[in-house]
Design a protein around this motif. Structure first.
Motif, mmCIF file in Angstrom:
data_model
loop_
_atom_site.group_PDB
_atom_site.id
_atom_site.type_symbol
_atom_site.label_atom_id
_atom_site.label_comp_id
_atom_site.label_asym_id
_atom_site.label_seq_id
_atom_site.Cartn_x
_atom_site.Cartn_y
_atom_site.Cartn_z
ATOM 1 N N ASN A 222 42.258 -19.142 -12.397
ATOM 2 C CA ASN A 222 42.775 -18.303 -12.902
ATOM 3 C C ASN A 222 42.771 -16.867 -12.451
ATOM 4 O OD1 ASN A 222 43.945 -18.299 -15.996
ATOM 5 N ND2 ASN A 222 42.581 -20.286 -15.858
ATOM 6 N N LEU A 223 41.154 -16.950 -11.459
ATOM 7 C CA LEU A 223 40.930 -15.565 -11.005
ATOM 8 C C LEU A 223 42.426 -15.291 -9.363
ATOM 9 C CD1 LEU A 223 37.015 -15.658 -10.832
ATOM 10 C CD2 LEU A 223 38.375 -14.611 -11.774
ATOM 11 N N LEU A 224 42.434 -16.532 -9.038
ATOM 12 C CA LEU A 224 43.228 -16.822 -7.712
ATOM 13 C C LEU A 224 44.651 -16.257 -8.169
ATOM 14 C CD1 LEU A 224 42.243 -19.852 -5.473
ATOM 15 C CD2 LEU A 224 41.691 -17.410 -4.845
ATOM 16 N N SER A 225 45.105 -16.396 -9.534
ATOM 17 C CA SER A 225 46.458 -16.322 -9.512
ATOM 18 C C SER A 225 46.384 -14.272 -9.999
ATOM 19 C CB SER A 225 47.563 -17.442 -11.070
ATOM 20 O OG SER A 225 45.763 -17.388 -12.127
ATOM 21 N N ASN A 226 45.383 -14.419 -10.501
ATOM 22 C CA ASN A 226 45.209 -12.850 -10.698
ATOM 23 C C ASN A 226 44.940 -12.005 -10.194
ATOM 24 O OD1 ASN A 226 44.867 -11.432 -13.711
ATOM 25 N ND2 ASN A 226 43.444 -10.505 -13.268
ATOM 26 N N ALA A 227 44.561 -12.471 -9.273
ATOM 27 C CA ALA A 227 44.218 -11.313 -7.690
ATOM 28 C C ALA A 227 46.042 -11.907 -7.163
ATOM 29 C CB ALA A 227 43.868 -12.264 -6.632
ATOM 30 N N ILE A 228 46.344 -12.619 -7.017
ATOM 31 C CA ILE A 228 47.796 -13.045 -6.615
ATOM 32 C C ILE A 228 49.103 -11.919 -7.341
ATOM 33 C CG2 ILE A 228 49.614 -13.898 -5.721
ATOM 34 C CD1 ILE A 228 47.976 -16.279 -4.878
ATOM 35 N N LYS A 229 48.779 -12.132 -8.522
ATOM 36 C CA LYS A 229 49.513 -11.314 -9.051
ATOM 37 C C LYS A 229 49.233 -9.612 -9.323
ATOM 38 C CE LYS A 229 49.891 -12.884 -13.133
ATOM 39 N NZ LYS A 229 48.740 -13.176 -14.748
ATOM 40 N N TYR A 230 48.178 -9.220 -9.129
ATOM 41 C CA TYR A 230 48.281 -7.537 -9.059
ATOM 42 C C TYR A 230 47.902 -6.861 -7.606
ATOM 43 C CZ TYR A 230 47.617 -7.778 -13.965
ATOM 44 O OH TYR A 230 47.635 -8.355 -14.906
ATOM 45 N N THR A 231 47.901 -8.184 -6.528
ATOM 46 C CA THR A 231 48.252 -7.563 -4.646
ATOM 47 C C THR A 231 49.730 -7.496 -4.141
ATOM 48 O OG1 THR A 231 45.985 -8.242 -4.810
ATOM 49 C CG2 THR A 231 47.102 -7.962 -3.084
ATOM 50 N N GLY B 92 44.262 -14.121 -18.549
ATOM 51 C CA GLY B 92 43.795 -15.026 -17.595
ATOM 52 C C GLY B 92 42.112 -14.593 -18.099
ATOM 53 N N LEU B 93 41.829 -13.360 -17.569
ATOM 54 C CA LEU B 93 40.179 -13.272 -17.872
ATOM 55 C C LEU B 93 39.681 -13.435 -18.489
ATOM 56 C CD1 LEU B 93 40.258 -9.534 -15.855
ATOM 57 C CD2 LEU B 93 39.910 -12.044 -14.904
ATOM 58 N N ALA B 94 39.965 -13.271 -20.034
ATOM 59 C CA ALA B 94 39.627 -13.851 -21.051
ATOM 60 C C ALA B 94 39.715 -15.125 -21.019
ATOM 61 C CB ALA B 94 40.750 -13.847 -22.273
ATOM 62 N N ILE B 95 40.135 -16.202 -20.589
ATOM 63 C CA ILE B 95 39.917 -17.522 -19.972
ATOM 64 C C ILE B 95 38.928 -17.781 -19.712
ATOM 65 C CG2 ILE B 95 41.133 -19.550 -18.881
ATOM 66 C CD1 ILE B 95 43.799 -18.428 -20.360
ATOM 67 N N VAL B 96 38.838 -16.328 -18.060
ATOM 68 C CA VAL B 96 38.020 -16.816 -17.249
ATOM 69 C C VAL B 96 36.226 -17.130 -18.061
ATOM 70 C CG1 VAL B 96 36.937 -15.462 -15.677
ATOM 71 C CG2 VAL B 96 38.910 -16.013 -15.553
ATOM 72 N N LYS B 97 36.244 -15.755 -18.985
ATOM 73 C CA LYS B 97 34.986 -15.047 -19.412
ATOM 74 C C LYS B 97 34.976 -17.066 -19.852
ATOM 75 C CE LYS B 97 35.048 -13.045 -23.377
ATOM 76 N NZ LYS B 97 35.040 -11.455 -23.991
ATOM 77 N N GLU B 98 35.664 -16.969 -21.109
ATOM 78 C CA GLU B 98 35.058 -18.365 -22.209
ATOM 79 C C GLU B 98 34.440 -19.480 -21.434
ATOM 80 O OE1 GLU B 98 35.267 -18.392 -25.518
ATOM 81 O OE2 GLU B 98 35.322 -15.884 -25.592
#
Length: 409
Positions: free
Chosen positions: A303-312, A366-372
């Protein structure tokens, strides 16, 4: 209490002690026959008598030795116990007063009976005995009432505290329910908004293909992109719902970090290179295995990697797995993307919050999933970011995760 010498009352006291059982039964007959003492009918003989023998004995002691300190202390202790016991048995204050008044009547009557048949008890001694008995029983009654009232007030305070606590818990639950309802409404609005946008663009693509056959390939490409974005939205919602509803026992195992690192790099490289990004990685040589839940750790990282790729849009994505202080290890994902402005950093881990333009697909989960997931894995989550300069997300996990229910806070 009166300080009149007991004098010739030794015979009276001996007679009263001798008649204790008879006088107790006479008192019980009066109490059971008093319709105003309703709770007496619910008690056994022993329960009704309880501290009466002790009080009777203390009265006799006071008649023998007026003003004795030890007798006064014992009498007070017995009276307090009597008040506590009657309150526990459900007595009202007026019932407590009536039964002790009945005891007064029995004792005063017994004193009169003895005086009428024994000339050796002078009139003065008889009056002294009556006055002392009356004073002692007034003291017993007052002490019992005070103790019963004090105990009742204590219980009221205790129950009030319990009610206040329950009311506070209810208020918190109502607030939680209200927030949950608002979240669900937000979900509905957000999903409806995104689906409507997807369908509008999809409809536009179909109309374009119908009006201009020469532009059919462009229209199909646009339609396929919308289908992909809709699938991404649905996948994120399904993943988040699984995370929230996972109440199974959290199992732990030995996790091969070298194998996990290779898997993460391979699975993210295609998406990164498709956007022209460079994917770099680092794994501490001395960190080969930890005890955790492999699937959930992998979910956090992906989730962290896909989030980083999405916003870069340009630059690089960096994955790092390293040793951290305090018997912990660190998962770190850094990017050179759009970054998160200071105004948006407070809400970045909330549901359906996105610190980017709406043209980037996703539900903001994505980040809400990471937090949980981090919470379930006893992970400490933190990040650094600034608008236009990318972001760095770090999660530190214990080297050995203790097994527990994943629903445990």
């Amino acid at each position: 209490m009166s300080d009149t010498p007991a004098g010739g009352m030794s015979g009276l006291v001996a007679a009263l002690r001798h008649r204790q059982t008879e006088l107790t039964e006479r008192w019980m007959t009066l109490v059971f026959g008093d319709s105003e003492v309703e709770h007496a009918d619910q008690l056994t003989y022993r329960q009704l008598a309880d501290h009466l023998p002790s009080i009777f004995d203390e009265i006799c002691s006071v008649l023998e030795s007026p003003g004795a300190v030890d007798s006064a202390r014992s009498l007070e202790a017995d009276a307090r116990l009597h008040g506590q016991w009657r309150l526990q048995q459900g007595y009202r204050i007026d019932e407590l007063v009536r039964e002790l008044d009945a005891f007064r009547q029995v004792l005063l009557s017994a004193i009169g009976e003895y005086a009428s048949t024994h000339d050796d008890l002078s009139r003065i001694d008889e009056e002294h005995a009556r006055l002392t008995t009356d004073e002692v029983l007034s003291f017993v009654t007052l002490t019992s009432i005070r103790e019963a009232v004090s105990e009742r007030d204590r219980k009221i305070d205790e129950y009030t505290g319990m009610l206040e606590h329950a009311n506070h818990e209810l208020t918190l639950r109502q607030k939680l329910i209200s927030e949950l309802y608002e979240t669900r409404m937000q979900i509905t609005r957000r999903v409806a908004h995104d689906l409507r946008n997807f369908l509008n663009v999809f409809s536009t693509a179909l109309q374009l293909a119908a009006r201009s056959p020469t532009r059919r390939d462009t229209a199909l490409a646009l339609a396929n992109r919308q289908i992909g974005d809709m699938a991404t939205l649905v996948d994120e919602m399904v993943e988040y719902s699984k995370v929230l509803n996972d109440d199974s026992i959290l199992t732990v195992e030995s996790v091969d970090l070298i194998a996990l690192y290779d898997e993460l790099m391979q699975s993210s490289r295609v998406a990164a290179e498709a956007k022209g990004l460079t994917l770099v990685g680092h794994l501490d040589a001395g960190l080969s295995a930890v005890v955790s839940n492999r699937l959930k750790v992998k979910q956090v990282a992906l989730n962290l990697l896909s989030n980083a790729i999405k916003y870069t849009t340009s630059g690089e994505i960096a994955l790092s797995i390293s040793v951290a202080p305090g018997d912990r290890w660190r998962l770190r994902v850094a990017d050179t993307g759009v970054g998160i402005g200071e105004a948006d950093q407070e809400r970045v881990f909330e549901e359906f919050e996105r610190a980017a333009a709406d043209d980037i697909p996703g539900a903001g989960l994505g980040l809400a999933i990471v937090k949980e997931l981090s919470r379930a894995l006893d992970g400490e989550l933190r990040f650094q970011s600034s608008k236009g300069y990318g972001s760095v997300f770090e999660v530190t996990f214990p080297l050995v995760l203790e097994p527990k229910s994943s629903s445990t806070p």
